[in-house]
Design a protein around this motif. Structure first.
Motif, PDB file in Angstrom:
ATOM      1  N   ARG A  51       0.827  -1.203   0.000  1.00  0.00           N
ATOM      2  CA  ARG A  51       0.000   0.000   0.000  1.00  0.00           C
ATOM      3  C   ARG A  51       0.866   1.260   0.000  1.00  0.00           C
ATOM      4  N   GLY A  52       2.026   1.174   0.638  1.00  0.00           N
ATOM      5  CA  GLY A  52       2.942   2.309   0.681  1.00  0.00           C
ATOM      6  C   GLY A  52       3.877   2.398  -0.513  1.00  0.00           C
ATOM      7  N   LEU A  53       3.668   1.534  -1.515  1.00  0.00           N
ATOM      8  CA  LEU A  53       4.414   1.555  -2.778  1.00  0.00           C
ATOM      9  C   LEU A  53       5.897   1.226  -2.607  1.00  0.00           C
ATOM     10  N   PHE A  54       6.221   0.415  -1.598  1.00  0.00           N
ATOM     11  CA  PHE A  54       7.589  -0.099  -1.498  1.00  0.00           C
ATOM     12  C   PHE A  54       7.831  -1.097  -2.622  1.00  0.00           C
ATOM     13  N   ASP A  55       9.084  -1.181  -3.050  1.00  0.00           N
ATOM     14  CA  ASP A  55       9.431  -2.135  -4.106  1.00  0.00           C
ATOM     15  C   ASP A  55       9.646  -3.535  -3.550  1.00  0.00           C
TER      16      ASP A  55
END
Length: 354
Positions: A51-55
């Protein structure tokens, strides 16, 4: 001509334990790390990171214990300094099942398992994650791990990388050379699931390994997973230059980071690769806040729960030096050892005392 912009890649950094890096914070009332041995802890984390757009989620690991400080595990056990620690691979498929894009970099020691069965383990993870698995290659630095596994002592630093080079050679042949893509027919009418004409035996006899067999898994989405490496010694950088796609570094300032990145990419060039083929991840502890004052207040609160002695127990294992034997301001005779050479060299350069 304007410089080309690069995309920042973000990995979270965790370990299948309670006390990973910021030792003592397990005592904070909001800390959830004591639930490390529940599946919900990991699936919740995976969903949060996606959800936090971490890879990716990078998972550290060790297969020994930190027993250098005070010549035992008293502090290590009391403060949960990476003990107890679980197998980092088991929860990855559950995290993959609740995410679509998050990658997983898992740390596994080359001395932990024979390359033949390890090749199947990583191929299985690559299949079940849909090609989202990476492997952080480590050669180990804990005498305790070798004593526990074989009753022996830790091989010399550079010798461990020689072992790892041949380990990778075997893996590449299994992952890339044993099965052709054309082997997978899945033809019900012809009763041919896989075509033996496109499956080859791997025959390898080297200094450390002898293999005579077929890779057990069909070709996975990546075949060879994304390869991480974190060795910062001269031999470690040479290994990274040859094999790694991602390198993890620790740097206290931009000058140190710049020097490390240049050295790593120079090794990639020496190995006949494009220097930009290596992505570099710098370890940072980030404390967010709506204002600087709010972030600093959080930091001070967190530090009030920190355990300096637990940190010493960790650093003693990293350097092979028992800091319990020294006074607070007593000079420490740093010398190249058989543990993490870059950690020892950095401490010596700064003249660190206990």
């Amino acid at each position: 001509m304007a410089a080309q912009k690069k995309q920042i890649l973000l990995n979270a950094f965790n370990m299948a334990c309670v006390g990973h890096i910021n030792h003592g914070l397990w005592t904070h009332p909001r800390d959830r790390s004591s639930a490390y041995n529940t599946l919900g802890y990991w699936t919740d984390q995976a969903k949060l990171l996606e959800r936090g757009l971490f890879d990716g989620l990078f998972i550290a690991d060790i297969i020994g214990v930190y027993d250098v400080y005070g010549d035992g595990i008293d502090v290590t056990a009391r403060e949960a300094v990476q003990l107890p620690v679980n197998d980092p691979t088991v929860m990855i498929t559950a995290m993959a099942a609740v995410t679509e894009h998050l990658g997983f970099g898992v740390t596994i020691n080359v001395h932990q398992e024979a390359p033949y069965t390890f090749a199947r383990r990583l191929s299985t993870l690559d299949h079940l994650t849909g090609g989202r698995i990476g492997w952080n290659i480590v050669t180990g630095y804990l005498d305790s791990a070798h004593r526990a596994q074989s009753g022996g002592t830790l091989p010399a630093h550079d010798r461990r990388y020689d072992y790892a080079d041949e380990y990778l050679e075997v893996l590449y042949r299994l992952w890339e050379g044993s099965w052709d893509d054309a082997a997978m027919r899945r033809d019900r009418a012809a009763r041919v699931f896989s075509d033996p004409a496109h499956i080859r035996k791997v025959a390898h006899r080297g200094e450390f390994f002898a293999v005579d067999g077929y890779h057990l898994s069909e070709p996975s989405p990546q075949r060879t997973p994304v390869l991480y490496q974190a060795g910062a010694s001269g031999r470690g950088r040479a290994f990274a230059g040859r094999h790694a796609e991602c390198v993890f570094i620790s740097a206290r300032d931009t000058a140190t980071a710049r020097e490390s990145v240049r050295a790593i990419r120079a090794e990639a060039v020496a190995a006949g690769r494009n220097p930009d083929d290596v992505k570099v991840f710098v370890g940072l502890a980030v404390i967010p806040g709506r204002t600087r004052a709010e972030a600093e207040a959080k930091r001070d609160e967190y530090l009030s729960y920190a355990s300096p002695e637990a940190g010493l127990a960790h650093f003693s294992a990293s350097t092979g030096i028992d800091f319990a034997r020294y006074g607070l301001d007593e000079a420490i005779p740093y010398a190249p050892g058989n543990a993490i050479q870059s950690a020892t060299a950095a401490a010596a350069k700064r003249g660190l005392t206990k």
